[in-house]
Every structure is written in structure tokens, then in C-alpha cells.
Design a protein around this motif. Structure first.
Motif, short mmCIF file in Angstrom:
data_model
loop_
_atom_site.label_atom_id
_atom_site.label_comp_id
_atom_site.label_asym_id
_atom_site.label_seq_id
_atom_site.Cartn_x
_atom_site.Cartn_y
_atom_site.Cartn_z
N GLU A 41 0.83 -1.20 0.00
CA GLU A 41 0.00 0.00 0.00
C GLU A 41 0.87 1.26 0.00
OE1 GLU A 41 -0.40 -2.61 1.98
OE2 GLU A 41 -2.24 -3.41 1.09
N MET A 42 1.95 1.24 0.75
CA MET A 42 2.85 2.38 0.77
C MET A 42 3.49 2.60 -0.59
SD MET A 42 4.60 1.64 4.50
CE MET A 42 5.89 2.89 4.32
N SER A 43 3.92 1.53 -1.23
CA SER A 43 4.52 1.65 -2.56
C SER A 43 3.51 2.17 -3.57
CB SER A 43 5.08 0.30 -3.02
OG SER A 43 6.20 -0.07 -2.24
N HIS A 44 2.28 1.70 -3.45
CA HIS A 44 1.24 2.16 -4.38
C HIS A 44 0.92 3.64 -4.17
CE1 HIS A 44 -0.58 -2.05 -5.39
NE2 HIS A 44 0.67 -1.91 -5.80
N SER A 45 1.10 4.13 -2.96
CA SER A 45 0.70 5.51 -2.65
C SER A 45 1.53 6.54 -3.40
CB SER A 45 0.81 5.77 -1.14
OG SER A 45 2.18 5.88 -0.74
N ILE A 46 2.75 6.18 -3.82
CA ILE A 46 3.62 7.16 -4.49
C ILE A 46 3.71 6.93 -6.00
CG2 ILE A 46 4.98 7.81 -2.50
CD1 ILE A 46 6.10 5.12 -5.00
N GLY A 48 3.12 7.42 -9.67
CA GLY A 48 2.73 8.63 -10.39
C GLY A 48 3.75 9.74 -10.24
N LEU A 49 4.48 9.71 -9.14
CA LEU A 49 5.56 10.68 -8.95
C LEU A 49 6.79 10.25 -9.74
CD1 LEU A 49 5.31 11.13 -5.07
CD2 LEU A 49 4.36 12.63 -6.83
N SER A 50 7.69 11.17 -9.99
CA SER A 50 8.98 10.78 -10.56
C SER A 50 9.65 9.82 -9.59
CB SER A 50 9.86 12.01 -10.79
OG SER A 50 10.24 12.57 -9.55
N LEU A 51 10.50 8.94 -10.10
CA LEU A 51 11.08 7.90 -9.26
C LEU A 51 11.90 8.50 -8.12
CD1 LEU A 51 11.38 4.92 -8.74
CD2 LEU A 51 13.23 4.86 -10.44
N GLU A 52 12.66 9.54 -8.40
CA GLU A 52 13.48 10.15 -7.36
C GLU A 52 12.61 10.76 -6.25
OE1 GLU A 52 15.91 9.55 -10.88
OE2 GLU A 52 13.94 10.49 -10.58
N GLU A 56 12.30 9.66 -2.28
CA GLU A 56 12.52 10.66 -1.22
C GLU A 56 11.35 10.65 -0.23
OE1 GLU A 56 13.63 15.41 -0.95
OE2 GLU A 56 13.84 14.33 -2.86
N ARG A 57 10.13 10.58 -0.77
CA ARG A 57 8.95 10.59 0.10
C ARG A 57 8.79 9.27 0.85
NH1 ARG A 57 3.82 13.76 -2.62
NH2 ARG A 57 4.92 15.69 -3.16
N LEU A 58 8.99 8.17 0.15
CA LEU A 58 8.73 6.87 0.75
C LEU A 58 9.78 6.51 1.80
CD1 LEU A 58 6.59 4.69 0.52
CD2 LEU A 58 7.96 3.59 -1.25
N ALA A 59 11.03 6.82 1.51
CA ALA A 59 12.12 6.51 2.45
C ALA A 59 12.37 7.63 3.45
CB ALA A 59 13.40 6.23 1.68
N CYS A 61 14.11 10.31 2.97
CA CYS A 61 15.56 10.48 2.91
C CYS A 61 15.89 11.76 2.15
CB CYS A 61 16.20 9.27 2.22
SG CYS A 61 15.69 9.05 0.49
N ASP A 62 17.17 12.09 2.10
CA ASP A 62 17.60 13.27 1.36
C ASP A 62 17.66 12.98 -0.13
OD1 ASP A 62 20.41 12.31 0.62
OD2 ASP A 62 20.49 12.17 2.80
N ALA A 63 17.78 14.03 -0.91
CA ALA A 63 17.72 13.91 -2.37
C ALA A 63 18.86 13.06 -2.92
CB ALA A 63 17.73 15.30 -3.01
N GLU A 64 20.04 13.15 -2.32
CA GLU A 64 21.18 12.37 -2.80
C GLU A 64 20.95 10.88 -2.62
OE1 GLU A 64 26.03 12.02 -2.16
OE2 GLU A 64 24.87 13.52 -1.05
N THR A 65 20.43 10.50 -1.45
CA THR A 65 20.12 9.09 -1.20
C THR A 65 19.01 8.61 -2.12
OG1 THR A 65 20.77 9.31 1.12
CG2 THR A 65 19.37 7.43 0.55
N ALA A 66 18.01 9.45 -2.32
CA ALA A 66 16.90 9.09 -3.22
C ALA A 66 17.40 8.84 -4.63
CB ALA A 66 15.85 10.19 -3.22
N LEU A 67 18.37 9.62 -5.07
CA LEU A 67 18.94 9.44 -6.41
C LEU A 67 19.63 8.09 -6.52
CD1 LEU A 67 19.43 10.81 -9.17
CD2 LEU A 67 21.54 11.74 -8.22
N LEU A 68 20.38 7.71 -5.48
CA LEU A 68 21.05 6.41 -5.47
C LEU A 68 20.03 5.27 -5.46
CD1 LEU A 68 23.88 7.11 -2.87
CD2 LEU A 68 24.14 6.90 -5.35
N MET A 69 18.97 5.44 -4.68
CA MET A 69 17.94 4.40 -4.62
C MET A 69 17.21 4.26 -5.94
SD MET A 69 16.47 5.05 -0.76
CE MET A 69 15.44 3.58 -0.71
#
Length: 222
Positions: A41-46, A48-52, A56-59, A61-69
């Protein structure tokens, strides 16, 4: 002759059922980076957004970590594709609806999605839909939803005014995108956000089946 109109479709959760794939790759990515695995459900909630931005929202985390993920997620996705098989089916009725709208000389069709352009082109090629769409809007060259940029850019490319445009999607991000751009909005219930959420985010009309789409477009555009 009737005025031209632009009909924009979201992809994940609206045209294709990719929720299981996204949740699986999110789980693998979060494990790889040492984060708690999000629920489906959490994964489905985001979606539609850009992957980065989704990372960032789901984890949280900061933008740099989100980019790596995001890079890790894409590697999992590419590995799945290399294995072959069909993983993201079209929803029942989607192809017939697209064929009907394509045959309407007053309608121009477009895509506005959080999916990357390579992924969009792969899906359109897989289902022989590339010729249906005159404009493809992705985070590759636009801000993420719900920023209005995708629709405004599509309108600029086609010469069709936002007031003559409708955004069709399954998430609140799609409804917010459409409203912020000055377009009409149609929410669909077969995707990943609840009907109540679509209502609260300002959907002009909500449909439960692709057979209802043609009438819904006529209602919101008139």
C-alpha cells in the motif's frame, strides 16, 4: 467542425497494471539500501511521482540518497526485463478505448506519467500504441506531478488550450496536475488511489470502467 481537444492519459494504474512490479522492486531496493521495506500500500501511494521524488517521500531520505535508490530500482527493473515475459498488462478495455478515441478526428491523445521516457516507449511499442499518441510527457523533461508542467508542455506542443484538455488518471497526483494546469479531470477507480482520495483532490468525474470513458469525456468537456 468541433474544436480540437487534448486527452491526456496517465500510464501506471490507468493504462497498465504495474502495481505488483513496482511494489516488488521497491521492496528489493529498500532492502539493498538498509531501509525498512514498505508495504504494498505504501509503494502504491507514491505511484505517479517521478522515481526520485517517490524514493525521497517513501524513504523519508535526502535527495542524494533518493537518487542512489532510484538507480538501484532501475537496475532491478532492467534485470526483470532481461528475463523476458510480460509484466505490465493493459487494463481490460484500455485498448478499445484508445482505438475509439484515436478514430475521433477532434481528439489528440497524449501521455503524462511518472514513468521514464524509455519505459513509456517500451510499453507503447509492446502494445503497438506508439501511433496513438501525439505527445509524451515524462519526468525526463518536466517537473514531477503534480506540477502542471506536463500538461502545459503538451498543450504547447499540440496548440490545444488547457481548457480543452482532460487529464485521465488513477491518483491524486493526476487530479492535482490537471486542476493546476487548468484542465478537466477524470479519475479512474481501477488503479492505486482510493475513490475518496480522487474526490477530495478535485476530480471532475470518476469512472469505474473503460466503457464509461467516452461519456465522461463528453460530460467534462461540455
Amino acid at each position: 467542425m468541433a474544436e480540437p481537444r487534448l486527452i491526456m492519459f496517465d500510464m501506471d494504474g490507468t493504462l497498465i497494471d504495474s502495481g505488483a512490479v513496482i511494489a516488488r522492486h521497491m521492496a528489493a531496493t529498500f532492502r539493498d539500501h538498509g531501509f525498512d521495506v514498505p508495504t504494498t500500500e505504501m509503494s502504491h501511494s507514491i505511484i505517479g511521482l517521478s522515481l526520485e521524488l517517490a524514493m525521497e517521500r517513501l524513504a523519508q531520505c535526502d535527495a542524494e540518497t533518493a537518487l542512489l535508490m532510484a538507480g538501484t530500482y532501475r537496475r532491478h527493473y532492467r534485470a526483470m526485463l532481461a528475463e523476458g515475459g510480460s509484466h505490465e498488462p493493459l487494463y481490460v478495455g484500455a485498448l478499445d478505448a484508445l482505438n475509439r478515441l484515436r478514430a475521433d478526428e477532434t481528439s489528440a491523445l497524449g501521455i503524462a506519467t511518472g514513468k521514464g521516457l524509455n519505459g513509456v516507449n517500451r510499453i507503447l511499442t509492446l502494445y503497438e500504441l506508439a501511433g496513438h499518441f501525439v505527445t509524451l510527457q515524462t519526468p525526463d523533461h518536466n517537473p514531477s506531478k503534480p506540477h502542471p508542467g506536463m500538461i502545459l508542455r503538451a498543450c504547447a506542443e499540440t496548440g490545444i488550450d488547457p481548457a480543452s484538455t482532460v487529464m485521465i488518471g488513477d491518483t491524486t497526483f493526476d487530479m492535482e496536475l490537471g486542476r493546476s494546469a487548468g484542465a478537466r479531470t477524470i479519475g479512474v477507480t481501477w488503479g492505486y488511489h482510493a475513490r475518496l482520495a480522487l474526490e477530495e483532490s478535485g476530480a471532475d468525474i470518476i469512472i469505474e470502467d473503460y466503457t464509461d470513458l467516452d461519456d465522461a469525456i463528453e460530460k467534462v468537456m461540455n
